[in-house]
Design a protein around this motif. Structure first.
Motif, short mmCIF file in Angstrom:
data_model
loop_
_atom_site.label_atom_id
_atom_site.label_comp_id
_atom_site.label_asym_id
_atom_site.label_seq_id
_atom_site.Cartn_x
_atom_site.Cartn_y
_atom_site.Cartn_z
N LEU A 69 -18.79 -9.79 42.23
CA LEU A 69 -17.54 -8.43 42.24
C LEU A 69 -17.47 -8.25 43.74
O LEU A 69 -16.36 -7.74 43.94
N SER A 70 -18.55 -8.42 44.39
CA SER A 70 -18.46 -7.98 46.08
C SER A 70 -16.96 -8.94 46.80
O SER A 70 -16.31 -8.61 47.23
N HIS A 71 -17.18 -10.07 45.97
CA HIS A 71 -16.18 -11.20 46.57
C HIS A 71 -14.91 -10.78 46.05
O HIS A 71 -13.95 -10.93 46.79
N VAL A 72 -14.58 -10.48 44.88
CA VAL A 72 -13.35 -10.04 44.22
C VAL A 72 -13.14 -8.97 45.22
O VAL A 72 -11.49 -9.09 45.51
N ALA A 73 -13.69 -8.00 45.32
CA ALA A 73 -13.32 -6.63 46.16
C ALA A 73 -12.92 -7.17 47.61
O ALA A 73 -11.53 -6.65 47.91
N ALA A 74 -13.38 -8.02 48.10
CA ALA A 74 -13.03 -8.57 49.27
C ALA A 74 -11.77 -9.34 49.37
O ALA A 74 -10.88 -9.13 50.13
N SER A 75 -11.82 -10.04 48.35
CA SER A 75 -10.53 -10.90 48.30
C SER A 75 -9.47 -10.02 47.84
O SER A 75 -8.22 -10.28 48.30
N LEU A 76 -9.45 -9.08 47.13
CA LEU A 76 -8.54 -7.96 46.88
C LEU A 76 -7.95 -7.45 48.24
O LEU A 76 -6.80 -7.28 48.35
N ARG A 77 -8.94 -7.02 48.88
CA ARG A 77 -8.63 -6.47 50.24
C ARG A 77 -7.65 -7.23 51.04
O ARG A 77 -6.89 -6.86 51.89
N GLU A 78 -8.07 -8.41 51.13
CA GLU A 78 -7.31 -9.42 52.05
C GLU A 78 -6.24 -10.05 51.27
O GLU A 78 -5.23 -10.46 52.36
N ALA A 79 -6.18 -10.26 50.14
CA ALA A 79 -4.75 -10.79 49.51
C ALA A 79 -3.68 -9.74 49.85
O ALA A 79 -3.43 -8.57 49.60
N ASP A 80 -2.48 -10.74 49.84
CA ASP A 80 -1.38 -9.73 49.63
C ASP A 80 -0.78 -9.79 48.19
O ASP A 80 -1.31 -10.72 47.34
N LEU A 81 0.06 -9.02 48.08
CA LEU A 81 0.66 -8.69 46.57
C LEU A 81 1.12 -9.93 45.92
O LEU A 81 1.18 -10.16 44.76
N GLY A 82 1.99 -10.82 46.86
CA GLY A 82 2.73 -12.00 46.24
C GLY A 82 1.67 -12.88 45.92
O GLY A 82 1.97 -13.43 45.02
N SER A 83 0.51 -13.03 46.71
CA SER A 83 -0.37 -14.21 46.34
C SER A 83 -1.07 -13.79 45.10
O SER A 83 -1.47 -14.63 44.40
N ILE A 84 -1.44 -12.46 45.00
CA ILE A 84 -1.90 -11.82 43.49
C ILE A 84 -1.18 -12.35 42.49
O ILE A 84 -1.58 -12.75 41.30
N ARG A 86 1.33 -14.47 42.29
CA ARG A 86 1.32 -16.02 41.87
C ARG A 86 -0.11 -16.30 41.22
O ARG A 86 0.02 -17.32 40.21
N ASP A 87 -1.18 -16.14 41.78
CA ASP A 87 -2.52 -16.35 41.10
C ASP A 87 -2.60 -16.00 39.75
O ASP A 87 -2.94 -16.81 38.80
N VAL A 88 -2.15 -14.94 39.46
CA VAL A 88 -2.04 -14.51 37.96
C VAL A 88 -1.31 -15.14 36.93
O VAL A 88 -1.71 -15.41 35.92
N THR A 89 -0.16 -15.19 37.63
CA THR A 89 0.83 -16.04 36.94
C THR A 89 0.41 -17.58 36.41
O THR A 89 0.42 -17.93 35.36
N PHE A 91 -2.69 -18.55 36.56
CA PHE A 91 -3.93 -18.44 35.39
C PHE A 91 -3.59 -18.12 34.32
O PHE A 91 -3.93 -18.98 33.20
N ALA A 92 -2.41 -17.48 33.84
CA ALA A 92 -1.69 -17.19 32.51
C ALA A 92 -1.20 -18.28 32.15
O ALA A 92 -1.20 -18.79 30.88
N ARG A 93 -0.56 -19.32 32.85
CA ARG A 93 -0.09 -20.17 32.34
C ARG A 93 -1.05 -21.33 32.02
O ARG A 93 -0.74 -22.01 30.92
N ARG A 94 -2.02 -21.57 32.95
CA ARG A 94 -3.00 -22.54 32.52
C ARG A 94 -4.15 -22.20 31.28
O ARG A 94 -4.20 -23.03 30.52
N ASN A 95 -4.23 -20.71 31.16
CA ASN A 95 -5.03 -20.25 30.31
C ASN A 95 -4.33 -18.93 29.56
O ASN A 95 -5.01 -17.96 29.54
N PRO A 96 -3.74 -19.39 28.55
CA PRO A 96 -2.80 -18.23 27.95
C PRO A 96 -3.71 -17.35 26.96
O PRO A 96 -3.77 -16.03 27.06
N LEU A 97 -4.63 -18.14 26.37
CA LEU A 97 -5.58 -17.31 25.42
C LEU A 97 -6.54 -16.62 26.26
O LEU A 97 -6.83 -15.43 25.77
N LEU A 98 -7.03 -17.02 27.21
CA LEU A 98 -8.06 -16.45 27.75
C LEU A 98 -7.47 -15.22 28.61
O LEU A 98 -7.90 -14.09 28.69
N PHE A 99 -6.21 -15.48 29.10
CA PHE A 99 -5.42 -14.53 29.61
C PHE A 99 -5.24 -13.26 28.79
O PHE A 99 -5.69 -12.03 29.18
#
Length: 143
Positions: A69-84, A86-89, A91-99
């Protein structure tokens, strides 16, 4: 005539640009809030894990969850919205059921949290003011 048509187009472009800037600002604020809350939860889990003195496996599991969770929080603070996005998109394409399963689980958790917060608040009651104009009415239990 082209100058008359360009004014509404310019006004629409200005409104669109302002709306995009406002949305980006709001999204950044939400991203920061999520990162802060994630870091708080990591600290809470780490603290709770320290209580497992008699169970090293439980303590280690809590520490690993807290670290993640600490790594997730740090990644969120550093990431820009566009990259987030893209990453979510991706992930959703690779793992639709899990998403979608995760989205449904998150929806259930949010619903339960909202229900719990509603139960925690005392219901507002309209209590009528006593009528002091007639003391006898108060004596007999009439308000």
């Amino acid at each position: 005539m082209s100058t008359q048509q360009s004014h509404p187009k310019e006004a629409a472009a200005d409104i669109t640009a302002k709306a995009k800037a406002d949305a980006a600002s709001a999204a950044e604020s939400i991203k920061d809030t999520v990162a802060d809350r994630t870091a708080e939860q990591a600290a809470n889990i780490r603290e709770a894990g320290a209580a497992f003195d008699d169970s090293p496996y439980a303590r280690q599991a809590a520490e690993q969850i807290s670290d993640s969770l600490s790594h997730v929080a740090a990644s969120l603070r550093e990431a820009d919205l566009g990259s987030i996005q893209r990453d979510v998109t991706e992930f959703a394409r690779r793992n639709p059921l899990l998403f979608f399963g995760g989205a449904a689980a998150l929806g259930f958790v949010a619903g339960r949290a909202m229900k719990a917060s509603e139960r925690a608040e005392p219901p507002a009651q309209d209590i009528p003011e006593p009528n002091h104009a007639h003391p006898a009415s108060n004596r007999w239990g009439y308000v």
